[in-house]
Design a protein around this motif. Structure first.
Motif, PDB file in Angstrom:
ATOM      1  N   LEU A  32      -3.013 -25.064  -7.091  1.00 44.69           N
ATOM      2  CA  LEU A  32      -2.494 -25.472  -5.793  1.00 44.69           C
ATOM      3  C   LEU A  32      -3.570 -25.344  -4.716  1.00 44.69           C
ATOM      4  O   LEU A  32      -3.704 -26.224  -3.843  1.00 44.69           O
ATOM      5  CB  LEU A  32      -1.280 -24.607  -5.438  1.00 44.69           C
ATOM      6  CG  LEU A  32      -0.546 -24.931  -4.127  1.00 44.69           C
ATOM      7  CD1 LEU A  32      -0.040 -26.369  -4.149  1.00 44.69           C
ATOM      8  CD2 LEU A  32       0.606 -23.968  -3.898  1.00 44.69           C
ATOM      9  N   SER A  33      -4.365 -24.278  -4.772  1.00 47.64           N
ATOM     10  CA  SER A  33      -5.440 -24.094  -3.795  1.00 47.64           C
ATOM     11  C   SER A  33      -6.489 -25.184  -3.930  1.00 47.64           C
ATOM     12  O   SER A  33      -6.990 -25.728  -2.928  1.00 47.64           O
ATOM     13  CB  SER A  33      -6.084 -22.721  -3.970  1.00 47.64           C
ATOM     14  OG  SER A  33      -5.150 -21.682  -3.746  1.00 47.64           O
ATOM     15  N   ASP A  34      -6.849 -25.536  -5.173  1.00 48.37           N
ATOM     16  CA  ASP A  34      -7.833 -26.598  -5.388  1.00 48.37           C
ATOM     17  C   ASP A  34      -7.315 -27.940  -4.905  1.00 48.37           C
ATOM     18  O   ASP A  34      -8.077 -28.746  -4.345  1.00 48.37           O
ATOM     19  CB  ASP A  34      -8.190 -26.683  -6.875  1.00 48.37           C
ATOM     20  CG  ASP A  34      -8.981 -25.480  -7.360  1.00 48.37           C
ATOM     21  OD1 ASP A  34      -9.579 -24.788  -6.496  1.00 48.37           O
ATOM     22  OD2 ASP A  34      -8.992 -25.212  -8.570  1.00 48.37           O
ATOM     23  N   LEU A  35      -6.036 -28.184  -5.109  1.00 48.24           N
ATOM     24  CA  LEU A  35      -5.455 -29.443  -4.664  1.00 48.24           C
ATOM     25  C   LEU A  35      -5.517 -29.565  -3.146  1.00 48.24           C
ATOM     26  O   LEU A  35      -5.867 -30.623  -2.606  1.00 48.24           O
ATOM     27  CB  LEU A  35      -4.002 -29.539  -5.142  1.00 48.24           C
ATOM     28  CG  LEU A  35      -3.225 -30.794  -4.716  1.00 48.24           C
ATOM     29  CD1 LEU A  35      -3.874 -32.047  -5.298  1.00 48.24           C
ATOM     30  CD2 LEU A  35      -1.764 -30.700  -5.150  1.00 48.24           C
ATOM     31  N   LEU A  36      -5.200 -28.491  -2.447  1.00 46.52           N
ATOM     32  CA  LEU A  36      -5.243 -28.528  -0.991  1.00 46.52           C
ATOM     33  C   LEU A  36      -6.677 -28.605  -0.478  1.00 46.52           C
ATOM     34  O   LEU A  36      -6.972 -29.348   0.470  1.00 46.52           O
ATOM     35  CB  LEU A  36      -4.556 -27.282  -0.425  1.00 46.52           C
ATOM     36  CG  LEU A  36      -4.481 -27.176   1.107  1.00 46.52           C
ATOM     37  CD1 LEU A  36      -3.726 -28.371   1.689  1.00 46.52           C
ATOM     38  CD2 LEU A  36      -3.802 -25.884   1.526  1.00 46.52           C
ATOM     39  N   ALA A  37      -7.588 -27.865  -1.113  1.00 51.46           N
ATOM     40  CA  ALA A  37      -8.984 -27.854  -0.662  1.00 51.46           C
ATOM     41  C   ALA A  37      -9.670 -29.191  -0.903  1.00 51.46           C
ATOM     42  O   ALA A  37     -10.644 -29.525  -0.210  1.00 51.46           O
ATOM     43  CB  ALA A  37      -9.751 -26.742  -1.370  1.00 51.46           C
ATOM     44  N   SER A  38      -9.182 -29.972  -1.852  1.00 51.15           N
ATOM     45  CA  SER A  38      -9.804 -31.268  -2.159  1.00 51.15           C
ATOM     46  C   SER A  38      -9.502 -32.326  -1.108  1.00 51.15           C
ATOM     47  O   SER A  38     -10.168 -33.361  -1.057  1.00 51.15           O
ATOM     48  CB  SER A  38      -9.337 -31.761  -3.532  1.00 51.15           C
ATOM     49  OG  SER A  38      -7.935 -31.984  -3.540  1.00 51.15           O
ATOM     50  N   GLY A  39      -8.497 -32.101  -0.290  1.00 49.71           N
ATOM     51  CA  GLY A  39      -8.156 -33.064   0.754  1.00 49.71           C
ATOM     52  C   GLY A  39      -8.828 -32.713   2.058  1.00 49.71           C
ATOM     53  O   GLY A  39      -8.373 -31.823   2.789  1.00 49.71           O
ATOM     54  N   GLY A  40      -9.922 -33.365   2.367  1.00 48.38           N
ATOM     55  CA  GLY A  40     -10.681 -33.038   3.579  1.00 48.38           C
ATOM     56  C   GLY A  40      -9.878 -33.226   4.851  1.00 48.38           C
ATOM     57  O   GLY A  40      -9.956 -32.393   5.761  1.00 48.38           O
TER      58      GLY A  40
END
Length: 412
Positions: free
Chosen positions: A300-308
């Motif tokens: 979930l953290s990676d998914l959110l961090a991938s959206g600039g």
């Protein structure tokens, strides 16, 4: 003009001393912080010795040296025995649970404060930021009348009113009816007061730091004794009226300090963020999402961090909400919108960064600004849900209680 001004000033003073403002707000703050601290203590029950016990990394002798320098209060410095630590920890758990349900609220708020200060001041390096908020609010709650609603104390007071009403209907004179309703024999209160008084005498001899807290406890103990005597001997007399006015004044001052503290927390956090380069370029949220310590849900953290764009919006949105909130107290609608945004933000922090108790503490602090109408509605829904769970008869629709009008610029 002068006479009109004097009448207005006199009316304001009378209102402040005759009414305890925000009964629902102080009740939800009481419930929120008691529940947060109780859940924390229960979760850390297996780790309590390593965190706060005499065998922890921060030894008892190191804690004693620190306390002697900062003059903080902690009952855990009275003895380094494991048995005494267990007694203090158990008392902290019990007082939190009893404060949560509102049993002898004034006494439990004092014991709650003792538990919070004793454990936190014993090992000051334990915590995630939310412990500082709990630390402050535990002190402020002591001076508030936070058991006016949603508490066992409120239910006991309602039963006293029912007895008074029944006495009036049976033809008893009004003065005697008041005595019958308000002076029901109370064995628990005097016994609790006597036991705690003896404990306070012993604590005075054992304690060598934190004298302000000890003095506050003595004032509360003496005040409770005077309150009981006045309520017992002359429920409608001048001593009772004076004590009631002083209690309302202290409550209103404590409520105002809680509100100011929340505003100060957000204002300082927001303005410090503005000075940071990562907050200025909109990337601050990205970095904690990439730290293993703050990623309980890596996917979930990676998914959110991938959206600039999402990171940019959330970063700037956090700063805007925190800086703007203190200025929105003069507009009820805008304040309520930002209040919801801040609570959702803390809920997101609890899930994404794995800081549930920090988030619970901040949400409990934010709750002081919730509208009275919403809290009354929420209380009615909770009662209906409770009745359904316990398969009771359908609850009688609750009459909307007349609560003191809240200052529009503060509680609205």
């Amino acid at each position: 003009m002068s006479d009109a001004s004097e009448r207005r000033n006199g009316g304001a003073v009378q209102r402040i001393t005759a009414t305890a403002f925000g009964p629902y707000q102080t009740a939800i703050v009481r419930i929120g912080f008691a529940a947060t601290w109780l859940l924390f203590l229960l979760r850390e029950l297996p780790n309590r010795h390593e965190m706060y016990g005499p065998q922890g990394p921060w030894s008892w002798e190191m804690g004693r040296r620190l306390i002697s320098g900062n003059d903080a209060f902690t009952a855990l410095m009275w003895s380094d025995s494991t048995l005494w630590f267990e007694v203090v920890y158990a008392a902290a758990v019990l007082s939190s649970a009893l404060l949560l349900v509102g049993w002898r609220t004034r006494t439990m708020s004092a014991l709650f404060m003792i538990g919070v200060l004793s454990l936190q001041n014993r090992s000051i390096f334990m915590g995630d930021g939310g412990d500082n908020v709990i630390h402050l609010m535990a002190i402020y709650l002591v001076v508030t009348r936070c058991g006016q609603v949603w508490s066992l104390d409120a239910r006991r007071a309602a039963r006293a009113t029912e007895r008074e009403h029944e006495a009036r209907e049976s033809g008893v004179p009004e003065s005697e009816a008041r005595v019958a309703g308000r002076t029901q024999r109370d064995r628990v209160g005097p016994l609790l007061w006597t036991v705690l008084g003896a404990a306070l005498v012993i604590a005075t001899f054992l304690n060598d730091t934190g004298w302000f807290i000890l003095l506050l406890l003595w004032v509360l103990w003496v005040g409770q004794g005077l309150w009981w005597m006045a309520n017992r001997r002359a429920p409608q007399g001048e001593p009772r009226i004076l004590l009631d006015a002083l209690a309302n004044l202290a409550h209103n001052a404590g409520l105002l300090v809680i509100m100011a503290e929340v505003c100060l927390i957000y204002a300082t956090a927001g303005w410090y963020k503005i000075q940071g380069s990562r907050w200025q370029d909109g990337t601050a949220l990205y970095y904690p999402l990439k730290l293993d310590y703050f990623t309980p849900w890596p996917a979930l953290s990676d998914l959110l961090a991938s959206g600039g764009l999402m990171v940019l919006v959330l970063t700037y949105g956090t700063v805007v909400v925190q800086v703007a909130f203190p200025f929105t107290l003069f507009n009820r609608r805008v304040k309520n919108v930002l209040l919801v945004a801040m609570m959702l933000e803390h809920a997101g922090i609890a899930v994404l960064l794995g800081l549930p108790f920090f988030s619970l503490a901040m949400i409990a602090a934010d709750a002081v600004f919730l509208p009275t109408a919403f809290l009354v509605w929420l209380g009615a829904r909770v009662v209906r849900g409770r009745d359904r769970v316990f398969s009771r008869a359908p609850a009688v629709p609750e009459q909307r209680q007349e609560s003191p009008e809240q200052p529009r610029t503060l509680v609205g």
